[in-house]
Scaffold this active site. Structure first.
Site, short mmCIF file in Angstrom:
data_model
loop_
_atom_site.label_atom_id
_atom_site.label_comp_id
_atom_site.label_asym_id
_atom_site.label_seq_id
_atom_site.Cartn_x
_atom_site.Cartn_y
_atom_site.Cartn_z
N THR A 151 0.84 -1.19 0.00
CA THR A 151 0.00 0.00 0.00
C THR A 151 0.87 1.23 0.00
O THR A 151 1.95 1.19 0.59
CB THR A 151 -0.83 -0.01 1.31
OG1 THR A 151 -1.69 -1.13 1.26
CG2 THR A 151 -1.61 1.27 1.52
N ARG A 179 -13.71 -7.94 0.51
CA ARG A 179 -12.70 -7.88 1.58
C ARG A 179 -12.15 -6.46 1.71
O ARG A 179 -11.78 -5.82 0.73
CB ARG A 179 -11.57 -8.86 1.27
CG ARG A 179 -10.45 -8.89 2.32
CD ARG A 179 -9.32 -7.94 1.98
NE ARG A 179 -8.22 -8.02 2.93
CZ ARG A 179 -7.19 -7.19 2.93
NH1 ARG A 179 -7.10 -6.22 2.06
NH2 ARG A 179 -6.23 -7.31 3.83
N VAL A 180 -12.08 -5.98 2.92
CA VAL A 180 -11.47 -4.67 3.19
C VAL A 180 -10.39 -4.88 4.24
O VAL A 180 -10.61 -5.60 5.23
CB VAL A 180 -12.53 -3.67 3.71
CG1 VAL A 180 -11.87 -2.35 4.12
CG2 VAL A 180 -13.60 -3.41 2.64
N GLY A 181 -9.23 -4.28 4.04
CA GLY A 181 -8.13 -4.42 5.00
C GLY A 181 -8.08 -3.22 5.94
O GLY A 181 -9.10 -2.62 6.29
N ASP A 182 -6.87 -2.86 6.33
CA ASP A 182 -6.67 -1.75 7.27
C ASP A 182 -6.62 -0.39 6.58
O ASP A 182 -6.87 0.64 7.21
CB ASP A 182 -5.34 -1.95 8.01
CG ASP A 182 -4.15 -1.97 7.04
OD1 ASP A 182 -4.27 -2.61 5.97
OD2 ASP A 182 -3.12 -1.34 7.34
N THR A 202 1.47 -0.69 6.32
CA THR A 202 1.36 -1.53 5.14
C THR A 202 1.56 -2.97 5.57
O THR A 202 2.08 -3.23 6.65
CB THR A 202 2.40 -1.11 4.07
OG1 THR A 202 2.21 -1.92 2.90
CG2 THR A 202 3.82 -1.25 4.57
N GLY A 203 1.12 -3.88 4.73
CA GLY A 203 1.22 -5.30 5.08
C GLY A 203 -0.15 -5.90 5.30
O GLY A 203 -1.15 -5.31 4.89
N GLY A 205 -3.40 -6.43 6.29
CA GLY A 205 -4.33 -5.51 6.94
C GLY A 205 -5.10 -6.12 8.10
O GLY A 205 -5.39 -5.43 9.08
N1 ASP Z 1 -2.52 -3.18 4.09
C1 ASP Z 1 -3.03 -3.57 2.80
C2 ASP Z 1 -4.27 -4.39 2.97
O1 ASP Z 1 -4.30 -5.24 3.83
C3 ASP Z 1 -2.06 -4.28 1.95
C4 ASP Z 1 -0.62 -3.88 2.08
O2 ASP Z 1 -0.30 -2.78 2.44
O3 ASP Z 1 0.27 -4.69 1.84
O4 ASP Z 1 -5.19 -4.24 2.20
#
Ligand code: ASP
Length: 290
Positions: A151, A179-182, A202-203, A205
């Protein structure tokens, strides 16, 4: 005190920082800088995890998530938005032109179209090809690994000493539809407190949401931890909660204090971030737990 300054996640943060720097170096507002900055990877078809060219979900839809927060604590967010190249600008309009914080799915699209955004096809031929390849082996099972996401989160401090942040993503490649992440969740993927500092993530979520990561980082800075230390403590919270799982996933935090001090920390090696000030233009490696 270092100001103005802009920071953003990953190597696509460097061209994004350049766009933000144009605003900051001429005395502009941090909010305008972070919006202008993250629009760069949103429009770049070669960035496969943000905006146009972002990988689709498992049903072939490109669904985008973004949020923005200003120095007064105002915020706006969209999730599961399709067909609009610049979700960050829609999030800003949610913040400025509605009484709400977050719009999702069809409602977010309806609002974007009413606000004058153009409806576009965001699935590039390369993304479609990657999706078709994935379909051959996946058995329709969404997976989380260290490669299928990333992200752009951007945080900035302007000449006037004000902080703002923006975060935008296509989320996990081939995720479940809906699906929704952080990333569009205020407090999880992004948080700004103009008295203290700003943080973005990032990562994976799901793990960031579980600890309300960026709010945690800013609260740790409020307790006088340095930005790097605050990021480290948030990463350690994830490890403590899930020692086994934390070995196989990536999460990275990036933080900036009110005085322009900054730092980052991540689970696995490999997370980098871009910094731009009047005297520094660099891509730095975040320290890692493992
Ligand atoms: N944080 C993002 C999500 O989970 C993905 C990412 O940043 O790697 O949608």
């Amino acid at each position: 005190m270092t100001k103005p300054i802009v920071l953003s996640t990953w190597n696509f943060g460097q061209p994004a920082n350049e766009a933000a720097w144009k605003v900051l170096s001429t005395g502009g507002r941090a909010l305008d800088a972070v919006e202008a900055g993250v629009r760069v990877p949103e429009a770049d078809p070669n960035v496969t995890t943000v905006g146009y060219g972002g990988r689709p979900d498992r049903d072939g839809h490109v669904t985008l998530d973004a949020c923005i927060m200003d120095e007064q604590g105002n915020c706006g967010s969209v999730a599961g938005l399709e067909h609009i190249m610049h979700p960050i600008s829609v999030a800003r309009k949610v913040m400025e032109n509605t009484p709400h914080v977050m719009l999702v799915g069809d409602g977010a699209l309806q609002f974007a179209l009413e606000s004058g955004f153009k409806k576009e096809n965001l699935l590039t031929p390369e993304s479609e090809k990657a999706w078709r390849e994935w379909q051959k082996t996946s058995q329709y099972k969404p997976v989380i690994n260290v490669e299928n996401h990333d992200t752009i989160g951007m945080i900035a401090l302007d000449q006037n000493g004000n902080l703002s942040g923006a975060c935008t993503t296509s989320g996990l490649a081939f995720k479940m539809h809906g699906r929704v992440g952080d990333s569009p969740i205020i407090g999880a993927g992004l948080y700004v407190d103009n008295a203290i500092g700003a943080a973005t993530a990032t990562g994976v979520g799901e793990e960031v949401v579980k600890i309300v990561g960026c709010h945690l980082v800013v609260e740790l800075m409020r307790q006088k931890h340095s930005p790097e230390d605050a990021c480290r403590l948030a990463v350690e919270r994830i490890v403590e909660r899930q020692p086994k799982k934390s070995r196989d996933i990536q999460v990275g935090f990036l933080a900036l204090s009110k005085s322009g001090e900054y730092g980052a920390y991540c689970l696995q090696k490999g997370f980098n971030y871009a910094v731009r000030t009047a005297s520094r233009n660099a891509l730095l490696d975040g320290k890692s737990h493992y």
